[in-house]
Motif scaffolding. Sequence first.
Motif, PDB file in Angstrom:
ATOM      1  N   VAL A  66      -1.707   8.683  -9.002  1.00  0.00           N
ATOM      2  CA  VAL A  66      -2.256   7.624  -8.503  1.00  0.00           C
ATOM      3  C   VAL A  66      -3.313   7.165  -9.167  1.00  0.00           C
ATOM      4  CG1 VAL A  66      -2.750   8.870  -6.432  1.00  0.00           C
ATOM      5  CG2 VAL A  66      -3.884   9.546  -8.317  1.00  0.00           C
ATOM      6  N   LEU A 233       0.927   5.218  -8.235  1.00  0.00           N
ATOM      7  CA  LEU A 233       0.567   4.526  -6.861  1.00  0.00           C
ATOM      8  C   LEU A 233      -0.538   3.922  -6.401  1.00  0.00           C
ATOM      9  CD1 LEU A 233       3.765   7.360  -4.958  1.00  0.00           C
ATOM     10  CD2 LEU A 233       4.578   5.186  -6.397  1.00  0.00           C
ATOM     11  N   PRO A 234      -0.520   2.939  -6.446  1.00  0.00           N
ATOM     12  CA  PRO A 234      -2.163   2.878  -5.912  1.00  0.00           C
ATOM     13  C   PRO A 234      -2.304   2.787  -4.448  1.00  0.00           C
ATOM     14  CG  PRO A 234      -0.960   0.507  -6.604  1.00  0.00           C
ATOM     15  CD  PRO A 234       0.564   2.248  -6.116  1.00  0.00           C
ATOM     16  N   PHE A 235      -3.572   3.516  -4.639  1.00  0.00           N
ATOM     17  CA  PHE A 235      -4.059   4.061  -3.398  1.00  0.00           C
ATOM     18  C   PHE A 235      -4.518   3.273  -2.605  1.00  0.00           C
ATOM     19  CE2 PHE A 235      -7.276   6.767  -1.017  1.00  0.00           C
ATOM     20  CZ  PHE A 235      -6.669   8.031  -0.678  1.00  0.00           C
ATOM     21  N   ARG A 236      -4.323   3.319  -0.494  1.00  0.00           N
ATOM     22  CA  ARG A 236      -5.325   2.149   0.084  1.00  0.00           C
ATOM     23  C   ARG A 236      -5.733   3.106   1.096  1.00  0.00           C
ATOM     24  NH1 ARG A 236      -4.063  -2.519   1.428  1.00  0.00           N
ATOM     25  NH2 ARG A 236      -4.670  -2.833   3.885  1.00  0.00           N
ATOM     26  N   VAL A 627       3.771   6.761   0.814  1.00  0.00           N
ATOM     27  CA  VAL A 627       3.502   5.269   1.010  1.00  0.00           C
ATOM     28  C   VAL A 627       4.099   4.072   1.886  1.00  0.00           C
ATOM     29  CG1 VAL A 627       3.863   5.885  -1.138  1.00  0.00           C
ATOM     30  CG2 VAL A 627       5.677   4.894  -0.254  1.00  0.00           C
ATOM     31  N   ASN A 628       3.232   2.626   1.575  1.00  0.00           N
ATOM     32  CA  ASN A 628       3.781   1.204   3.013  1.00  0.00           C
ATOM     33  C   ASN A 628       5.131   0.769   1.912  1.00  0.00           C
ATOM     34  OD1 ASN A 628       2.522   0.192   0.745  1.00  0.00           O
ATOM     35  ND2 ASN A 628       0.847  -0.113   2.298  1.00  0.00           N
ATOM     36  N   ARG A 630       4.524  -1.213   0.239  1.00  0.00           N
ATOM     37  CA  ARG A 630       4.126  -2.313  -1.196  1.00  0.00           C
ATOM     38  C   ARG A 630       4.353  -1.185  -2.085  1.00  0.00           C
ATOM     39  NH1 ARG A 630       1.680  -5.034   3.040  1.00  0.00           N
ATOM     40  NH2 ARG A 630      -0.288  -3.431   3.016  1.00  0.00           N
ATOM     41  N   GLU A 632       2.296   1.513  -1.463  1.00  0.00           N
ATOM     42  CA  GLU A 632       1.358   2.278  -2.204  1.00  0.00           C
ATOM     43  C   GLU A 632       0.916   3.453  -0.568  1.00  0.00           C
ATOM     44  OE1 GLU A 632      -1.731  -1.798  -2.240  1.00  0.00           O
ATOM     45  OE2 GLU A 632      -0.704  -1.000   0.525  1.00  0.00           O
ATOM     46  N   VAL A 634      -0.401   5.889   1.672  1.00  0.00           N
ATOM     47  CA  VAL A 634      -1.361   5.633   2.165  1.00  0.00           C
ATOM     48  C   VAL A 634      -1.645   6.591   3.487  1.00  0.00           C
ATOM     49  CG1 VAL A 634      -0.661   3.406   2.974  1.00  0.00           C
ATOM     50  CG2 VAL A 634       0.736   4.760   4.334  1.00  0.00           C
TER      51      VAL A 634
END
Length: 686
Positions: A66, A233-236, A627-628, A630, A632, A634
Amino acid sequence: MKRQPLLLALLLSPTLVFAAEGMWTLDHPPLAQMRKELGTAPDAALLTKLMRGSARIAGGCSASFVSPEGLVLTNHHCVAECVEQLSTASQDRLRDGFLAKNRAEEANCPAMEVNRLESITDVTPQVRAATKGLSGEAFSNAFNAIKAKLAADCVGSDSKTQRCDVVDLYRGGQYKLYQYHRFQDVRLAFAPEQAIANFGGDPDNFNFPRYDLDMALIRVYENGQPAVVKDYLPFRREGAAAGEAVYVTGHPGATQRSLTVAQLQALRNHAIPARLLNMAEYRGRLAQYSRSGTEQARMANSELFYLENGFKVYKGELDALNDPQLFAAKQAEEAALRRFVASRPALAKTHGQAWAAIEQALARYEPLRTLDDQLAHGKAFNSQLFQIARTLVRGAVERSKPNEQRLPEFAEAGLPTLEAELFSAAPIYPEFEKIKLGFSLEKMRELLGADAPLVKRVLGKQSPDQLAAQWIDGSKLADVALRRQLWNGGEAAVRQSQDPFIQLALSLDDEARALRKRVERELDAVVQKNAELIAQARFAMKGDSVYPDATFTLRLSYGRVEGWQEGEQAVPPFTTLGGTFERATGAEPFALPASWLNARSRLNPAQPFNLSSSNDIIGGNSGSPMVNARGEVVGLVFDGNIHSIGGAFAYDPRLNRTVAVHAGAIAETLDKVYDAQALLKELLGR
């Protein structure tokens, strides 16, 4: 978990895959099906990002990268053993939690390994060529040899950072070579108190609504520095919304959806009931020990947690197998495949006897099952010290052999992981070891009988508790330096050792190896070879529109954030932080830690806490990123609902649900409960 007629009809369909069903390999995702059902599907770039951004904790969990500096998000219960190992009688980090205020305070997790999948290669032709025309022991030897060779060739000279596994997919329908980057320097950065990570304890386990902050942050290091991670993986922070399409990428451990009816009957009638009975008695022994003092409770904590979790899993699986409708559907599904094979003379000639061969092998194995469990699998000797001794004894012999002739667990490709575990500095508690070993010796005598040769040879004139105390008090194998000396000294050093566990392992090894070889020859080889034939028949009937059973390899499942209908009651997909305080009673397992009680006024009570989705998961998915579209993060998967346990055998799209921690709750509590500003900033990419 009664199955409704609609599900029965779906199970009986020879070609239909249910909405959201399947734990798909990332090199064969059902993209068209996903676009039809979700309105979206990952492209090649996102699939690569999901593969590289997902992680596997080698001990049996999932995770995700992350941040570009090696930060990894997973479940608290996936690092609980590390937290326990870092605890002492004066500092119980399971009770109090752990926060590294800076990277210098991040604490090494003994023997923890994180893997990142790099590539998947089809090696089916090589495996088939190596085993063609063979059966029995010759098949087993050739099968193990080609897997060891393929893995060793893949790893090459870089075993410290590379790991390669030959994976059996579709019960032998395909063989794939999975190449991983391995991280063996893993350090704990954050873990909340167990009271909130496992809020509700066993009563809430596999249930929903849930109110658990079952999350932790670890970091992987290389060359003493945080690892540089390109794909993460970016964290939203906003997390998932109701009805949103979501993917779960994780490492489901094992499903049994493609087993034959005979194999399912063996599980239902023999294997699972035996496990449940033993686990129930062992749970009682551990619970009694835990109640004898604070320190005893700390030492037994993780063992008891995993035992209770496993008991609930096996109980749910047995309930599913005892469901007449589900079992009838499995019988009908097998009958349809066998009719298909019978209708094609060429296929019938080569594949028609596969089911009978497996059934006959299972019948031959049944009289050996208990001795196999107790001796070959070592269940009679439940002590870390015995496992260390058996590894030393066998490793001394196996490492002197050519790689392709070794027992699979001692193949060169797997030695770095084995050695990390063998030389782990994790504490071993003698008094707790005596409880575990005494119980397992007692069960050996009960299951095999007091007059069984193994029982008489092991126990002699002593009681299980007396012998356990004698062996453990006399052993020095808790000393890592001694273990290393014996490992490096080879067979001569091991045979000269007078350690009671080394002597025990030496005295049992010939018999245990012989039994293992017999089971491999008479059961494993027969099942493997004939399962390949059944898988080929299934491909002929259904094409490539099927997914393989779970194998603790990276899989993608898809679904939506949604609740379900439980009888006449609608179960909504979210719980809230405010609901946690309403559920709290002040008594375990519904007692909140002081940090939460103190932060109550600062927390947003409407913040979603846990959520449910229709993704298809199983044990091993713990720690998986949700993840969504995109890519990210979630949510953080930590459980399934009670219906998902039956997902070992079949997926019910109306009832099976994944349970996750909402990304917003993770951010909110790191900020307002734990004041973990540095980690939160890194997590949010700021």
